[in-house]
Write a protein that holds these residues in place. Structure first.
Motif, PDB file in Angstrom:
ATOM      1  N   VAL A 181      41.547  35.982  57.539  1.00 21.57           N
ATOM      2  CA  VAL A 181      41.286  37.370  57.159  1.00 21.57           C
ATOM      3  C   VAL A 181      42.355  37.871  56.194  1.00 21.57           C
ATOM      4  CG1 VAL A 181      41.276  39.741  58.046  1.00 21.57           C
ATOM      5  CG2 VAL A 181      39.927  37.971  59.191  1.00 21.57           C
ATOM      6  N   VAL A 182      43.593  37.479  56.422  1.00 24.34           N
ATOM      7  CA  VAL A 182      44.674  37.875  55.501  1.00 24.34           C
ATOM      8  C   VAL A 182      44.497  37.205  54.144  1.00 24.34           C
ATOM      9  CG1 VAL A 182      47.149  37.713  55.062  1.00 24.34           C
ATOM     10  CG2 VAL A 182      46.336  38.390  57.323  1.00 24.34           C
ATOM     11  N   ALA A 183      44.147  35.928  54.153  1.00 25.89           N
ATOM     12  CA  ALA A 183      44.003  35.178  52.904  1.00 25.89           C
ATOM     13  C   ALA A 183      42.751  35.588  52.126  1.00 25.89           C
ATOM     14  CB  ALA A 183      43.957  33.682  53.193  1.00 25.89           C
ATOM     15  N   HIS A 184      41.707  36.008  52.847  1.00 28.60           N
ATOM     16  CA  HIS A 184      40.430  36.361  52.203  1.00 28.60           C
ATOM     17  C   HIS A 184      39.926  37.693  52.751  1.00 28.60           C
ATOM     18  CE1 HIS A 184      40.392  32.170  50.808  1.00 28.60           C
ATOM     19  NE2 HIS A 184      40.685  31.850  52.047  1.00 28.60           N
ATOM     20  N   PRO A 185      40.627  38.786  52.455  1.00 27.91           N
ATOM     21  CA  PRO A 185      40.295  40.076  53.070  1.00 27.91           C
ATOM     22  C   PRO A 185      38.919  40.602  52.685  1.00 27.91           C
ATOM     23  CG  PRO A 185      41.883  40.352  51.288  1.00 27.91           C
ATOM     24  CD  PRO A 185      41.774  38.883  51.535  1.00 27.91           C
ATOM     25  N   GLY A 186      38.380  40.146  51.568  1.00 27.12           N
ATOM     26  CA  GLY A 186      37.074  40.626  51.146  1.00 27.12           C
ATOM     27  C   GLY A 186      35.914  39.838  51.722  1.00 27.12           C
ATOM     28  N   GLU A 188      33.834  39.359  54.552  1.00 33.67           N
ATOM     29  CA  GLU A 188      33.566  40.107  55.775  1.00 33.67           C
ATOM     30  C   GLU A 188      33.194  39.209  56.953  1.00 33.67           C
ATOM     31  OE1 GLU A 188      31.230  43.769  55.340  1.00 33.67           O
ATOM     32  OE2 GLU A 188      31.474  43.556  53.167  1.00 33.67           O
ATOM     33  N   ARG A 189      32.646  38.045  56.676  1.00 31.65           N
ATOM     34  CA  ARG A 189      32.238  37.157  57.765  1.00 31.65           C
ATOM     35  C   ARG A 189      33.423  36.776  58.636  1.00 31.65           C
ATOM     36  NH1 ARG A 189      28.843  36.246  61.579  1.00 31.65           N
ATOM     37  NH2 ARG A 189      28.282  34.063  61.949  1.00 31.65           N
ATOM     38  N   PHE A 190      34.587  36.530  58.011  1.00 29.96           N
ATOM     39  CA  PHE A 190      35.773  36.206  58.802  1.00 29.96           C
ATOM     40  C   PHE A 190      36.176  37.385  59.689  1.00 29.96           C
ATOM     41  CE2 PHE A 190      37.058  33.036  55.315  1.00 29.96           C
ATOM     42  CZ  PHE A 190      36.525  31.966  56.021  1.00 29.96           C
ATOM     43  N   SER A 191      36.062  38.593  59.165  1.00 31.77           N
ATOM     44  CA  SER A 191      36.393  39.779  59.964  1.00 31.77           C
ATOM     45  C   SER A 191      35.434  39.914  61.137  1.00 31.77           C
ATOM     46  CB  SER A 191      36.338  41.037  59.090  1.00 31.77           C
ATOM     47  OG  SER A 191      37.358  41.013  58.103  1.00 31.77           O
ATOM     48  N   GLU A 192      34.150  39.651  60.891  1.00 35.71           N
ATOM     49  CA  GLU A 192      33.171  39.704  61.979  1.00 35.71           C
ATOM     50  C   GLU A 192      33.524  38.706  63.080  1.00 35.71           C
ATOM     51  OE1 GLU A 192      29.179  39.157  60.649  1.00 35.71           O
ATOM     52  OE2 GLU A 192      29.416  40.511  58.955  1.00 35.71           O
ATOM     53  N   GLN A 193      33.822  37.492  62.664  1.00 42.05           N
ATOM     54  CA  GLN A 193      34.132  36.461  63.655  1.00 42.05           C
ATOM     55  C   GLN A 193      35.400  36.791  64.430  1.00 42.05           C
ATOM     56  OE1 GLN A 193      34.112  33.113  60.914  1.00 42.05           O
ATOM     57  NE2 GLN A 193      32.130  32.427  61.708  1.00 42.05           N
ATOM     58  N   LEU A 194      36.400  37.341  63.738  1.00 41.43           N
ATOM     59  CA  LEU A 194      37.630  37.732  64.422  1.00 41.43           C
ATOM     60  C   LEU A 194      37.355  38.845  65.429  1.00 41.43           C
ATOM     61  CD1 LEU A 194      40.663  37.579  64.868  1.00 41.43           C
ATOM     62  CD2 LEU A 194      40.977  39.056  62.863  1.00 41.43           C
ATOM     63  N   MET A 195      36.524  39.804  65.065  1.00 40.78           N
ATOM     64  CA  MET A 195      36.189  40.881  65.984  1.00 40.78           C
ATOM     65  C   MET A 195      35.506  40.344  67.242  1.00 40.78           C
ATOM     66  SD  MET A 195      34.859  43.837  63.333  1.00 40.78           S
ATOM     67  CE  MET A 195      34.331  44.935  64.663  1.00 40.78           C
ATOM     68  N   ILE A 196      34.588  39.407  67.075  1.00 37.82           N
ATOM     69  CA  ILE A 196      33.888  38.832  68.226  1.00 37.82           C
ATOM     70  C   ILE A 196      34.873  38.078  69.126  1.00 37.82           C
ATOM     71  CG2 ILE A 196      32.179  37.106  68.927  1.00 37.82           C
ATOM     72  CD1 ILE A 196      30.605  37.862  66.378  1.00 37.82           C
ATOM     73  N   THR A 210      40.528  45.627  63.456  1.00 34.72           N
ATOM     74  CA  THR A 210      40.147  44.670  62.414  1.00 34.72           C
ATOM     75  C   THR A 210      39.086  45.272  61.505  1.00 34.72           C
ATOM     76  OG1 THR A 210      40.649  42.765  63.824  1.00 34.72           O
ATOM     77  CG2 THR A 210      39.133  42.397  61.993  1.00 34.72           C
ATOM     78  N   TYR A 211      38.136  45.939  62.097  1.00 41.52           N
ATOM     79  CA  TYR A 211      37.089  46.608  61.308  1.00 41.52           C
ATOM     80  C   TYR A 211      37.706  47.659  60.382  1.00 41.52           C
ATOM     81  CZ  TYR A 211      33.236  49.767  60.187  1.00 41.52           C
ATOM     82  OH  TYR A 211      32.330  50.563  59.530  1.00 41.52           O
ATOM     83  N   GLN A 212      38.570  48.486  60.920  1.00 39.80           N
ATOM     84  CA  GLN A 212      39.154  49.568  60.126  1.00 39.80           C
ATOM     85  C   GLN A 212      39.998  49.018  58.968  1.00 39.80           C
ATOM     86  OE1 GLN A 212      38.120  52.453  60.338  1.00 39.80           O
ATOM     87  NE2 GLN A 212      37.337  52.732  62.425  1.00 39.80           N
ATOM     88  N   ARG A 213      40.747  47.951  59.229  1.00 40.14           N
ATOM     89  CA  ARG A 213      41.561  47.362  58.164  1.00 40.14           C
ATOM     90  C   ARG A 213      40.680  46.768  57.064  1.00 40.14           C
ATOM     91  NH1 ARG A 213      44.692  45.495  62.531  1.00 40.14           N
ATOM     92  NH2 ARG A 213      43.701  43.441  62.388  1.00 40.14           N
ATOM     93  N   THR A 214      39.627  46.094  57.468  1.00 37.62           N
ATOM     94  CA  THR A 214      38.717  45.509  56.474  1.00 37.62           C
ATOM     95  C   THR A 214      38.057  46.601  55.648  1.00 37.62           C
ATOM     96  OG1 THR A 214      38.273  43.620  57.917  1.00 37.62           O
ATOM     97  CG2 THR A 214      36.686  44.049  56.162  1.00 37.62           C
ATOM     98  N   ARG A 215      37.632  47.649  56.318  1.00 38.17           N
ATOM     99  CA  ARG A 215      36.986  48.764  55.617  1.00 38.17           C
ATOM    100  C   ARG A 215      37.948  49.425  54.633  1.00 38.17           C
ATOM    101  NH1 ARG A 215      34.611  54.317  58.359  1.00 38.17           N
ATOM    102  NH2 ARG A 215      33.106  54.825  56.719  1.00 38.17           N
ATOM    103  N   ALA A 216      39.182  49.628  55.072  1.00 38.86           N
ATOM    104  CA  ALA A 216      40.176  50.269  54.202  1.00 38.86           C
ATOM    105  C   ALA A 216      40.466  49.404  52.986  1.00 38.86           C
ATOM    106  CB  ALA A 216      41.459  50.534  54.988  1.00 38.86           C
ATOM    107  N   TRP A 217      40.572  48.082  53.192  1.00 36.00           N
ATOM    108  CA  TRP A 217      40.852  47.184  52.052  1.00 36.00           C
ATOM    109  C   TRP A 217      39.710  47.205  51.057  1.00 36.00           C
ATOM    110  CZ3 TRP A 217      38.875  43.123  49.396  1.00 36.00           C
ATOM    111  CH2 TRP A 217      39.752  42.423  48.555  1.00 36.00           C
ATOM    112  N   GLU A 221      40.554  48.462  47.325  1.00 37.00           N
ATOM    113  CA  GLU A 221      40.639  47.402  46.316  1.00 37.00           C
ATOM    114  C   GLU A 221      39.370  47.244  45.493  1.00 37.00           C
ATOM    115  OE1 GLU A 221      43.385  45.749  45.618  1.00 37.00           O
ATOM    116  OE2 GLU A 221      44.464  46.838  47.188  1.00 37.00           O
ATOM    117  N   LEU A 222      38.211  47.476  46.104  1.00 38.37           N
ATOM    118  CA  LEU A 222      36.947  47.226  45.410  1.00 38.37           C
ATOM    119  C   LEU A 222      36.068  48.459  45.271  1.00 38.37           C
ATOM    120  CD1 LEU A 222      35.949  43.830  47.107  1.00 38.37           C
ATOM    121  CD2 LEU A 222      37.241  44.172  44.991  1.00 38.37           C
ATOM    122  N   GLY A 223      36.447  49.540  45.935  1.00 38.02           N
ATOM    123  CA  GLY A 223      35.624  50.739  45.886  1.00 38.02           C
ATOM    124  C   GLY A 223      34.306  50.578  46.615  1.00 38.02           C
TER     125      GLY A 223
END
Length: 248
Positions: A181-186, A188-196, A210-217, A221-223
């Motif tokens: 998730v740190v290496a590939h913050p964009g 989302e599949r990794f974030s989903e798996q980490l949340m589970i 984890t959800y909030q951090r991904t959403r904020a990034w 970064e991408l709007g």
């Protein structure tokens, strides 16, 4: 990029020869036209004597292969035919082809036999030796193939995590996923798996974080906002949906 034969590893120092072999190896058993090869070896140049330069590099490649004992009969491994060259090797002679085959096999087995899927996926991962086609050239084929292989590596890592989630390996998966998730913050599949994984280990608040951090990034970064799948997972974690504990 290199060649392995008879328990020995060989490196090709000349960049153009290396690119030529890479392109031919990616098309093992199939002809590649001279024009296509010229475009790969000199992508930003219009050489007046490009065909002669290509033939000279092909001769150097043949000489190298012969010196390594790969081509006992000159011109039988690197074949000239109909304004094309062909590397006379089976498709599975390259790590790239074997990697793609094993990754695909693992993906097919994932839902029906996760443990066998893990075996195939890990075997594929052992073939990975760094950035794809790192020193093979800057031509369109090499760059596009490298991008495809790198993307396949990411989906393979997702599949390997799924193997752990299917087989009770959530605790083991968490550390790997936190790095991914740190290496590939964009992604989302990794974030989903980490949340589970976090949720199943009783760490609901960290799953929500984890959800909030991904959403904020994504926003900064991408709007962009998170996708539907991640939003729905967030709601499921909030509701403590029993389905989150189902490994099937």
């Amino acid at each position: 990029m290199g060649v392995e034969h008879g328990g020995k590893a060989y490196r090709i120092r000349a960049k153009k020869v290396r690119t030529l072999l890479a392109v031919l190896a990616l098309n093992s058993g199939r002809t590649v036209s001279w024009d296509a090869l010229v475009g790969e070896l000199w992508p930003d140049k219009d050489l007046a004597n490009s065909r002669n330069a290509l033939h000279a590099n092909a001769a150097r490649l043949r000489k190298l292969l012969e010196s390594w004992g790969l081509d006992g009969h000159p011109n039988e491994l690197v074949v000239t035919a109909n304004n094309s060259y062909l590397l006379n090797l089976p498709r599975d002679a390259t790590d790239a082809t074997r990697f793609l085959h094993l990754a695909g096999r693992g993906a097919e087995l994932l839902r029906v036999d996760p443990r066998r899927a893990g075996e195939a996926l890990n075997e594929a991962l052992r073939l990975w030796r760094g950035p794809a086609l790192l020193d093979a050239g800057e031509g369109l084929l090499c760059r596009s193939t490298a991008a495809q292989l790198e993307e396949r590596l990411m989906t393979l890592r997702e599949d390997l995590v799924m193997v752990k989630l299917h087989t009770g390996g959530e605790r083991e998966a968490i550390a790997d996923l936190q790095e991914l998730v740190v290496a590939h913050p964009g992604r989302e599949r990794f974030s989903e798996q980490l949340m589970i994984a976090l949720y199943r280990c009783g760490r609901q608040s960290e799953a929500l974080d984890t959800y909030q951090r991904t959403r904020a990034w994504l926003r900064s970064e991408l709007g962009l906002d998170v996708g539907r799948s991640l939003r729905e997972l967030y709601q499921s974690v909030l509701a403590q949906d029993p389905l989150l504990d189902a490994r099937a």
